[in-house]
Design a protein around this motif. Structure first.
Motif, mmCIF file in Angstrom:
data_model
loop_
_atom_site.group_PDB
_atom_site.id
_atom_site.type_symbol
_atom_site.label_atom_id
_atom_site.label_comp_id
_atom_site.label_asym_id
_atom_site.label_seq_id
_atom_site.Cartn_x
_atom_site.Cartn_y
_atom_site.Cartn_z
ATOM 1 N N GLU A 35 -6.612 12.139 -2.289
ATOM 2 C CA GLU A 35 -6.105 13.494 -1.546
ATOM 3 C C GLU A 35 -5.684 14.462 -2.509
ATOM 4 O OE1 GLU A 35 -3.512 10.578 1.926
ATOM 5 O OE2 GLU A 35 -2.647 11.758 0.216
ATOM 6 N N LYS A 65 0.839 -0.964 0.026
ATOM 7 C CA LYS A 65 0.090 -0.042 0.053
ATOM 8 C C LYS A 65 0.801 1.298 -0.007
ATOM 9 C CE LYS A 65 -3.606 2.354 2.338
ATOM 10 N NZ LYS A 65 -4.571 2.400 3.753
ATOM 11 N N ARG A 66 1.882 1.258 0.809
ATOM 12 C CA ARG A 66 2.874 2.354 1.054
ATOM 13 C C ARG A 66 3.522 2.370 -0.476
ATOM 14 N NH1 ARG A 66 7.031 3.510 5.566
ATOM 15 N NH2 ARG A 66 8.309 5.385 4.560
ATOM 16 N N THR A 86 2.296 6.649 -6.724
ATOM 17 C CA THR A 86 1.103 7.581 -7.144
ATOM 18 C C THR A 86 1.204 8.994 -6.825
ATOM 19 O OG1 THR A 86 -0.477 5.590 -6.951
ATOM 20 C CG2 THR A 86 -1.384 7.995 -7.549
ATOM 21 N N ARG A 87 1.627 9.210 -5.701
ATOM 22 C CA ARG A 87 2.152 10.585 -5.273
ATOM 23 C C ARG A 87 3.192 11.357 -6.228
ATOM 24 N NH1 ARG A 87 -0.813 13.969 -3.362
ATOM 25 N NH2 ARG A 87 1.033 15.241 -2.716
ATOM 26 N N LYS A 139 -5.719 6.105 -2.506
ATOM 27 C CA LYS A 139 -5.668 6.930 -1.418
ATOM 28 C C LYS A 139 -5.063 8.251 -1.830
ATOM 29 C CE LYS A 139 -3.640 7.375 3.452
ATOM 30 N NZ LYS A 139 -2.793 8.418 3.278
ATOM 31 N N ALA A 140 -3.819 8.229 -2.586
ATOM 32 C CA ALA A 140 -3.164 9.143 -3.156
ATOM 33 C C ALA A 140 -3.940 10.073 -4.242
ATOM 34 C CB ALA A 140 -1.857 8.641 -4.125
ATOM 35 N N GLY A 200 -3.425 1.924 -2.024
ATOM 36 C CA GLY A 200 -2.561 2.878 -1.955
ATOM 37 C C GLY A 200 -2.569 3.972 -2.977
ATOM 38 N N TYR A 254 1.296 3.910 -2.935
ATOM 39 C CA TYR A 254 0.694 5.512 -2.566
ATOM 40 C C TYR A 254 2.001 6.589 -3.022
ATOM 41 C CZ TYR A 254 0.022 9.538 0.456
ATOM 42 O OH TYR A 254 -0.281 10.666 0.812
ATOM 43 N N GLU A 255 3.046 6.066 -2.751
ATOM 44 C CA GLU A 255 4.247 6.956 -3.099
ATOM 45 C C GLU A 255 4.502 7.096 -4.367
ATOM 46 O OE1 GLU A 255 7.586 5.182 -0.663
ATOM 47 O OE2 GLU A 255 6.939 6.089 1.047
#
Length: 333
Positions: free
Chosen positions: A205, A162-163, A169-170, A201-202, A198, A166-167
């Motif tokens: 936000e 997930k992390r 995609t960010r 979530k990104a 993940g 997320y990173e």
């Protein structure tokens, strides 16, 4: 040539046969000096210990089993290499089996490893469902799971999917991409579920984004056709976040065939950091799971269990974004 025996070693070391046996089994009553003397004699004579016989005496085989879905997959091949190297450094051999993602073959492979009297098993089950069946077979055997397919009470080593997603995609969002497609993986895959979480979530936000998702088809040929159809659409996404580097490479190939320049017309992100992702012609931006660290950690945890530890261990390793050449800021297109 005549095989060198323990009696030959005893004669060369100037000690008794029983002393040689106890020294080679690292018994505490034998002094360090005598052990060194015996080991030196073994080296001089080229003595090769009978591992099978010693295993019967000590009730161990100094062998561990490794069961993975597909050893030809670069990720599992990298993990296997680390497992084998760490095991060797600790005096163990490794028996490797591949289930080819078939639950029946998986069960048969584990049964085969257990019949070889392995001291412990490291395994990556095909699914949560198959993991339940394997757990029944492993009740009295030290074992460590790789990945997400297992119960909450098991010991396991996994990357934080997930992390990592997320990173990744960010990073794409920071490049100015807003229309991003998550591509690949199967709906019943827990790993995919964590990566999608993940990704979502990104995206949630950040304002004014369009998140799309497509799963893999039943066959590789169907997936390739899906990718080609996607790339021939008039409205391309700004970026594709591939579930795995394997999918990302297929996007690269299809883009080349469709005349789409990556990253000029489409940014591409992978996941896994396979061994050839950094080749100049590929130069894939991706997320590294650190395969070597996963394999190394799994062996150390398993050896602790073999040594008598009953503590549940959970190792969630931090992924790393590997920025290369398949992603570009949207503003420069």
């Amino acid at each position: 040539m005549k095989r060198v025996t323990l009696k030959d070693v005893a004669a060369r070391a100037g000690v008794s046969f029983s002393t040689v046996s106890r020294a080679l089994n690292d018994r505490p009553e034998i002094s360090a000096q005598t052990k060194a003397q015996v080991n030196a004699a073994c080296k001089e004579l080229g003595y090769i210990p009978n591992i099978a016989a010693r295993g019967l005496v000590r009730r161990e085989t100094r062998t561990i089993g490794l069961l993975v879905p597909d050893i030809s997959n670069d990720y599992f091949a990298g993990v296997a290499l680390a497992v084998e190297e760490t095991a060797r450094e600790n005096g163990y051999r490794v028996l490797v089996c591949s289930s080819l993602r078939d639950p029946v073959r998986e069960s048969e492979a584990l049964d085969g490893l257990l019949s070889q009297q392995v001291d412990g098993v490291i395994l990556a089950p095909v699914s949560v469902t198959s993991a339940r069946q394997l757990e029944q077979m492993l009740q009295s055997v030290p074992h460590i799971y790789l990945g997400n397919n297992h119960s909450d009470t098991c010991s396991y080593v996994v990357v934080d999917n997930k992390r990592g997603a997320y990173e990744a995609t960010r990073y794409l969002l920071c490049l100015g991409h807003r229309n991003i497609l998550f591509l690949g993986g199967h709906t019943d895959s827990l790993t995919r579920q964590y990566r999608v979480r993940g990704f979502r979530k990104a995206m949630e936000e950040t304002a004014d984004t369009k998140a799309q998702e497509l799963v893999e088809c039943d066959s590789a040929q169907q997936t390739d056709r899906m990718i080609e159809h996607l790339l021939r659409e008039k409205d391309l996404p700004d970026a594709i976040f591939a579930y795995s580097d394997r999918i990302a490479l297929r996007v690269l190939q299809a883009a080349d065939e469709c005349g789409i320049a990556i990253p000029d017309q489409l940014s591409l992100m992978g996941f896994d950091n396979i061994s050839y992702a950094d080749l100049p012609r590929i130069n894939l931006t991706t997320v590294s799971q650190h395969k070597g660290r996963i394999g190394h950690t799994a062996v150390l945890r398993l050896l602790a269990q073999i040594g008598g530890s009953t503590e549940q261990t959970v190792d969630v390793l931090k992924p790393e974004l590997m920025i290369r050449g398949t992603c570009r800021a949207r503003s420069v297109r």
